[in-house]
Structure formats: structure tokens, C-alpha cells
Design a protein around this motif. Structure first.
Motif, PDB file in Angstrom:
ATOM      1  N   SER A  40       1.935   7.767   9.127  1.00  0.00           N
ATOM      2  CA  SER A  40       1.256   6.911   8.153  1.00  0.00           C
ATOM      3  C   SER A  40       0.097   6.153   8.772  1.00  0.00           C
ATOM      4  O   SER A  40      -0.930   5.946   8.137  1.00  0.00           O
ATOM      5  N   TYR A  62     -10.019   4.313   2.166  1.00  0.00           N
ATOM      6  CA  TYR A  62      -8.866   4.924   2.834  1.00  0.00           C
ATOM      7  C   TYR A  62      -9.209   5.179   4.296  1.00  0.00           C
ATOM      8  O   TYR A  62     -10.117   5.943   4.596  1.00  0.00           O
ATOM      9  N   GLN A  67      -2.176   5.154   3.751  1.00  0.00           N
ATOM     10  CA  GLN A  67      -2.865   4.562   2.595  1.00  0.00           C
ATOM     11  C   GLN A  67      -3.172   5.628   1.553  1.00  0.00           C
ATOM     12  O   GLN A  67      -2.966   5.416   0.361  1.00  0.00           O
ATOM     13  N   GLU A  70       0.126   6.922  -0.099  1.00  0.00           N
ATOM     14  CA  GLU A  70       0.658   5.924  -1.026  1.00  0.00           C
ATOM     15  C   GLU A  70      -0.150   5.890  -2.321  1.00  0.00           C
ATOM     16  O   GLU A  70       0.410   5.781  -3.407  1.00  0.00           O
ATOM     17  N   ALA A  71      -1.467   5.987  -2.205  1.00  0.00           N
ATOM     18  CA  ALA A  71      -2.322   5.978  -3.393  1.00  0.00           C
ATOM     19  C   ALA A  71      -2.032   7.190  -4.278  1.00  0.00           C
ATOM     20  O   ALA A  71      -1.885   7.064  -5.493  1.00  0.00           O
TER      21      ALA A  71
END
Length: 125
Positions: A40, A62, A67, A70-71
Motif C-alpha cells: 500500500s 494519488y 491510495q 482505496e479510491a
């Protein structure tokens, strides 16, 4: 980049599943994220994206894979990011898949690809 990392998504599926995969132009590709903290925190540069895809993600804020994952998992459509058309969107999703695939231990890869194929068959079927 090692040999596994240079293979395309289609080549991996064909090798493991034993049949050719037809990719629809503009078709969506679905898979589950299984990222650990190290993965991550990895910068998006590790995805080795083309300039347009990379720049569109950076401009959208990003900076690491977590990130971005997750988006996407939260419903953000990366195809709606400025300068991120269907080709860049497909490339980003394929590179995310390949990054995750290559991070898996060898013995878990085939099961993961089968899971992805089932998921996509349901979504496209």
C-alpha cells in the motif's frame, strides 16, 4: 523487471487457464485487492505506467498504490480523472493486477487468477 513482471495480463491468464482471453475495447476488468501495508505504501511509480496514465494519477493526488486501490474500491472511476481515457484506465487496472499478482507467492498465483476470471465472468456474463 523480471520475466513474470513483463508478461501481460492476457498472457498470464492464458498460461494458467489454458485458453485465450478476448478483451473488449473499453471493457472493464475486475479483481479484488489484497494489499499489505508495504504494498500500500509503494509509490505508483512501481506500476511502470505510461506517461499519460502516470501524470493523470499524480495530478489527481494519488502518490501510492494504497491510495489508488482505496479510491477504486470506494467507487472512484479512474476513467473520469482528467486525461485518463479508456486506454489509460485499462492500463492502470492491468498494472495494479500485475503488481499484486507478482507480489503473491508462486503457489497462490493460480488460485488468484482463477478467482479473477470467475469475478469477471459474473460481471460480464
Amino acid at each position: 523487471m523480471n520475466q513474470d513482471q513483463s508478461r501481460t495480463l492476457t498472457q498470464i491468464i492464458e498460461t494458467l487457464a489454458g485458453y485465450r482471453v478476448h478483451e473488449k475495447k473499453g471493457g472493464k476488468f475486475y479483481f479484488n485487492f489484497y494489499l499489505n501495508q508495504k504494498m500500500s505504501d509503494t509509490p505508483i511509480e512501481a506500476l511502470d505506467l505510461n506517461v499519460r496514465a502516470y501524470n493523470s494519477l499524480k495530478r489527481a493526488g494519488y502518490s501510492n498504490i494504497g491510495q489508488l486501490a482505496e479510491a477504486i474500491a470506494g467507487g472512484v472511476e479512474i476513467g473520469k480523472i482528467k486525461n485518463c481515457g479508456s486506454k489509460s484506465c485499462r492500463e492502470i487496472m492491468e498494472k495494479l493486477f500485475l503488481y499484486q499478482f507478482n507480489a503473491l507467492p508462486q503457489e497462490k498465483r493460480e488460485g488468484y487468477v482463477r478467482e479473477v476470471m470467475i469475478l469477471n465472468a459474473r460481471k460480464h456474463g
